[in-house]
Design a protein around this motif. Structure first.
Motif, PDB file in Angstrom:
ATOM      1  N   THR A   3       0.787  -1.377  -0.016  1.00  0.00           N
ATOM      2  CA  THR A   3      -0.144  -0.020  -0.105  1.00  0.00           C
ATOM      3  C   THR A   3       0.854   1.322  -0.091  1.00  0.00           C
ATOM      4  N   VAL A   4       1.835   1.210   0.801  1.00  0.00           N
ATOM      5  CA  VAL A   4       2.524   2.428   0.834  1.00  0.00           C
ATOM      6  C   VAL A   4       3.349   2.956  -0.331  1.00  0.00           C
ATOM      7  N   ASP A   5       3.576   1.788  -1.364  1.00  0.00           N
ATOM      8  CA  ASP A   5       4.140   2.165  -2.587  1.00  0.00           C
ATOM      9  C   ASP A   5       3.246   2.823  -3.536  1.00  0.00           C
ATOM     10  N   ILE A   6       1.909   2.238  -3.108  1.00  0.00           N
ATOM     11  CA  ILE A   6       0.711   2.901  -4.120  1.00  0.00           C
ATOM     12  C   ILE A   6       0.754   4.462  -3.805  1.00  0.00           C
ATOM     13  N   ILE A   7       0.739   4.568  -2.456  1.00  0.00           N
ATOM     14  CA  ILE A   7       0.500   5.889  -2.128  1.00  0.00           C
ATOM     15  C   ILE A   7       1.584   6.860  -2.613  1.00  0.00           C
ATOM     16  N   HIS A   8       2.867   6.175  -2.537  1.00  0.00           N
ATOM     17  CA  HIS A   8       4.159   6.999  -2.960  1.00  0.00           C
ATOM     18  C   HIS A   8       4.078   7.410  -4.361  1.00  0.00           C
ATOM     19  N   LYS A   9       3.776   6.479  -5.180  1.00  0.00           N
ATOM     20  CA  LYS A   9       3.261   6.585  -6.698  1.00  0.00           C
ATOM     21  C   LYS A   9       2.404   7.899  -7.047  1.00  0.00           C
ATOM     22  N   LYS A  10       1.196   7.718  -6.188  1.00  0.00           N
ATOM     23  CA  LYS A  10       0.089   8.545  -6.611  1.00  0.00           C
ATOM     24  C   LYS A  10       0.660  10.131  -6.100  1.00  0.00           C
ATOM     25  N   ARG A  11       1.289   9.984  -4.691  1.00  0.00           N
ATOM     26  CA  ARG A  11       1.823  11.395  -4.325  1.00  0.00           C
ATOM     27  C   ARG A  11       2.782  11.970  -5.221  1.00  0.00           C
ATOM     28  N   ASP A  12       3.301  11.296  -5.958  1.00  0.00           N
ATOM     29  CA  ASP A  12       4.393  11.714  -6.904  1.00  0.00           C
ATOM     30  C   ASP A  12       3.796  12.095  -8.266  1.00  0.00           C
ATOM     31  N   GLY A  13       2.575  11.929  -8.195  1.00  0.00           N
ATOM     32  CA  GLY A  13       1.942  12.006  -9.668  1.00  0.00           C
ATOM     33  C   GLY A  13       1.826  11.133 -10.716  1.00  0.00           C
ATOM     34  N   SER A  58      -6.343   7.431   3.655  1.00  0.00           N
ATOM     35  CA  SER A  58      -6.689   8.970   3.989  1.00  0.00           C
ATOM     36  C   SER A  58      -5.412   9.533   3.208  1.00  0.00           C
ATOM     37  N   ALA A  59      -4.362   8.946   3.263  1.00  0.00           N
ATOM     38  CA  ALA A  59      -3.100   9.438   2.699  1.00  0.00           C
ATOM     39  C   ALA A  59      -3.203   9.320   0.895  1.00  0.00           C
ATOM     40  N   TRP A  60      -3.836   8.177   0.731  1.00  0.00           N
ATOM     41  CA  TRP A  60      -4.060   8.047  -0.743  1.00  0.00           C
ATOM     42  C   TRP A  60      -5.191   9.093  -1.044  1.00  0.00           C
ATOM     43  N   ALA A  61      -6.311   9.162  -0.512  1.00  0.00           N
ATOM     44  CA  ALA A  61      -7.203   9.954  -1.069  1.00  0.00           C
ATOM     45  C   ALA A  61      -6.726  11.430  -1.106  1.00  0.00           C
ATOM     46  N   MET A  62      -5.895  11.899  -0.186  1.00  0.00           N
ATOM     47  CA  MET A  62      -5.160  13.378  -0.185  1.00  0.00           C
ATOM     48  C   MET A  62      -4.266  13.198  -1.457  1.00  0.00           C
ATOM     49  N   ALA A  63      -3.518  12.326  -1.859  1.00  0.00           N
ATOM     50  CA  ALA A  63      -2.705  12.482  -2.955  1.00  0.00           C
ATOM     51  C   ALA A  63      -3.570  12.511  -4.217  1.00  0.00           C
ATOM     52  N   VAL A  64      -4.734  11.754  -4.303  1.00  0.00           N
ATOM     53  CA  VAL A  64      -5.801  11.958  -5.431  1.00  0.00           C
ATOM     54  C   VAL A  64      -6.408  13.241  -5.461  1.00  0.00           C
ATOM     55  N   PHE A  65      -6.618  13.971  -4.271  1.00  0.00           N
ATOM     56  CA  PHE A  65      -7.032  15.263  -4.072  1.00  0.00           C
ATOM     57  C   PHE A  65      -6.087  16.203  -4.800  1.00  0.00           C
ATOM     58  N   PHE A  66      -4.760  15.985  -4.796  1.00  0.00           N
ATOM     59  CA  PHE A  66      -3.874  16.855  -5.143  1.00  0.00           C
ATOM     60  C   PHE A  66      -3.537  16.823  -6.687  1.00  0.00           C
ATOM     61  N   ASN A  67      -3.465  15.623  -7.143  1.00  0.00           N
ATOM     62  CA  ASN A  67      -2.764  15.265  -8.217  1.00  0.00           C
ATOM     63  C   ASN A  67      -3.633  14.474  -9.373  1.00  0.00           C
ATOM     64  N   GLY A  68      -5.209  14.438  -8.902  1.00  0.00           N
ATOM     65  CA  GLY A  68      -6.063  13.874  -9.671  1.00  0.00           C
ATOM     66  C   GLY A  68      -6.156  12.342 -10.150  1.00  0.00           C
ATOM     67  N   MET A  69      -6.692  11.854 -11.194  1.00  0.00           N
ATOM     68  CA  MET A  69      -6.741  10.591 -11.901  1.00  0.00           C
ATOM     69  C   MET A  69      -7.039  10.564 -13.218  1.00  0.00           C
ATOM     70  N   THR A  70      -6.246   9.900 -13.928  1.00  0.00           N
ATOM     71  CA  THR A  70      -6.739   9.704 -15.393  1.00  0.00           C
ATOM     72  C   THR A  70      -8.177   9.050 -15.619  1.00  0.00           C
ATOM     73  N   ALA A  71      -8.709   9.195 -16.769  1.00  0.00           N
ATOM     74  CA  ALA A  71     -10.141   8.577 -17.069  1.00  0.00           C
ATOM     75  C   ALA A  71     -10.036   7.258 -16.822  1.00  0.00           C
ATOM     76  N   ARG A  72      -8.803   6.485 -17.210  1.00  0.00           N
ATOM     77  CA  ARG A  72      -8.843   4.950 -17.238  1.00  0.00           C
ATOM     78  C   ARG A  72      -8.592   4.574 -15.482  1.00  0.00           C
ATOM     79  N   GLU A  73      -7.805   5.477 -14.933  1.00  0.00           N
ATOM     80  CA  GLU A  73      -7.802   5.302 -13.408  1.00  0.00           C
ATOM     81  C   GLU A  73      -9.130   5.364 -12.669  1.00  0.00           C
ATOM     82  N   THR A  74      -9.875   6.474 -12.933  1.00  0.00           N
ATOM     83  CA  THR A  74     -11.226   6.744 -12.461  1.00  0.00           C
ATOM     84  C   THR A  74     -12.137   5.711 -12.835  1.00  0.00           C
TER      85      THR A  74
END
Length: 444
Positions: free
Chosen positions: A3-13, A39-55
């Motif tokens: 999980t931490v790697d997924i959060i890190h990846k989204k945090r960095d865009g 919560s950390a992942w949701a905040m990373a999405v809040f700032f960096n968004g998601m692609t149409a495919r990710e969403t």
């Protein structure tokens, strides 16, 4: 996979894979991923968004986290409708029988309300005897028999969304377009729809206050629908003032009956025709939305839509005679006129404030445990742009008691929701735009 790697990846865009998103949602639903990581992942999405495919992947993962309705035994294209929420929004009560009368099967799962007034299910329970609980077999059989059923949602539908929404609510990540869009669309997809029409509200009484934000949300939801193979249309509509004049459960049922009888409020009727036109087109019963709108207008005029409402009520154990004798609906014993404080023109109406007033009267729930008074609410007698004389009623309160102090408080709240100015005011636009996979069509 960690999980931490997924959060890190989204945090960095970074862009998450389908497998990473499925891992995250499955783990969070099962409880193996804790709130603090989500919560950390949701905040990373809040700032960096998601692609149409990710969403789209997020939407499908949440839809698959619980029960999914299988509507394959119902012939035809099943078209669902969703509103992003507003005040005086009675559209489902009108659209379900109207679209069914046009030959489109309507297998509708709706919820209860928390906030301004009851949800569609609460409103239907204002009809004497109406049963909102149905087994899966009864639900499918009824749609195949009469073309329409409206029931309460499954208790285990989209549990991932329920859990994630509760987390977003307390971590300041509610206002993320990919998370809002996937939350809404996961429920529609889990409900078994083949195609979806969305009523995206914009303005003071809506979740999305600006037109730009509403267009962004509509585009995100249409993109999800396109990505997962569900044709989706979004209509962006005004919620600066209540859609219909009635705010309250039995009052809105009466308004729906009047609209299906061809005598409904102008704005509510116009919007229902617009939404129904798109539903009829997506259901394959008309060449385009304009032809669909012409078809549903005829169904309103002929009485076929009203007769379909009678069939729906009767099939779900209700007293169908309420359609012709609406006095059988719950009645508030007291009505109090709300006088205009000055002469002039209604410049604005605070829809959200009036929704809260209706809740305080007992028409809605502040908490899930609250009991709704189905009879109470309020009804507007003036709309934005209308001329008004001092002392003339702006609205009427429907109350179950008359305690002087509380009555005065409700009067003051209602009066303060109206802004009156000396100069004439233009009537507001009702429909701003239609969003499809082909783009945005703005209405002049």
């Amino acid at each position: 996979m960690r999980t931490v790697d997924i959060i890190h990846k989204k945090r960095d865009g970074g862009v998450l894979s389908s497998e990473e998103i499925a891992f995250l949602i499955e783990g969070y639903t099962k409880g193996t991923i804790p709130d603090y990581q989500m919560s950390a992942w949701a905040m990373a999405v809040f700032f960096n968004g998601m692609t149409a495919r990710e969403t789209a992947d997020l939407t499908l993962a949440m839809a698959r986290s619980g029960d999914q309705a299988d509507l394959s035994s119902i012939p035809g294209v099943k078209v669902d409708k969703h509103s992003t929420g507003g005040v005086g929004d009675t559209t489902t009560l009108i659209l379900a029988p109207l679209v069914a009368a046009a030959g489109i099967p309507v297998a509708k799962m709706s919820g209860r309300g928390l906030g301004h007034t009851g949800g569609t299910i609460d409103k239907l329970e204002a009809i004497p005897g109406f049963q909102v609980e149905r087994t899966k077999e009864q639900f499918l059989e009824q749609v195949n028999d009469i073309g329409v059923a409206v029931v309460g949602q499954s208790g285990n539908m989209t549990p991932a969304d329920k859990k994630l929404y509760g987390l977003r609510d307390v971590t300041a990540t509610i206002e993320s377009v990919p998370l809002i869009a996937s939350s809404i669309m996961s429920k529609k997809i889990a409900s078994g729809a083949d195609a979806i029409v969305l009523d995206v509200k914009t303005g003071r009484g809506a979740f999305m206050k600006s037109l730009e934000a509403s267009v962004e949300l509509a585009q995100a939801m249409v993109a999800i629908g396109t990505e997962v193979g569900r044709e989706t249309v979004a209509v962006i509509t005004n919620m600066d003032e209540p859609l219909g004049p009635s705010i309250g459960n039995s009052l809105e049922v009466l308004e729906a009956i009047e609209t299906l009888n061809g005598h409904g409020p102008t704005e509510l009727t116009e919007l229902c025709i617009e939404l129904a036109g798109h539903m009829v087109q997506l259901g394959g019963q008309s060449a385009d939305a304009e032809a669909g709108k012409a078809q549903v207008r005829q169904l309103l005029q002929s009485g076929a839509a009203l007769d379909k409402l009678r069939q729906l009520i009767r099939a779900q154990g209700g007293d169908a005679s309420v359609v012709d004798a609406p006095s059988k609906l719950p009645q508030a014993p007291y009505r109090v006129a709300v006088p205009a404080p000055a002469s002039g023109y209604v410049a604005s109406i605070d829809a959200e404030s009036l929704g809260v007033t209706a809740m305080l009267l007992g028409a809605g729930r502040a908490t899930k445990e609250d009991t709704i008074d189905l009879a109470v609410g309020l009804k507007l007698t003036k709309r934005v742009g209308d001329a008004v004389q001092a002392g003339e009623p702006l609205a009427e309160l429907y109350m179950n008691h008359q305690k002087p102090e509380e009555t005065q408080q409700m009067l003051n709240r209602t009066i303060s929701a109206f802004a009156i100015q000396p100069e004439p005011v233009a009537k507001p636009k009702l429909i701003y735009a239609v969003v499809t996979s082909r783009g945005v069509q703005h209405f002049k």
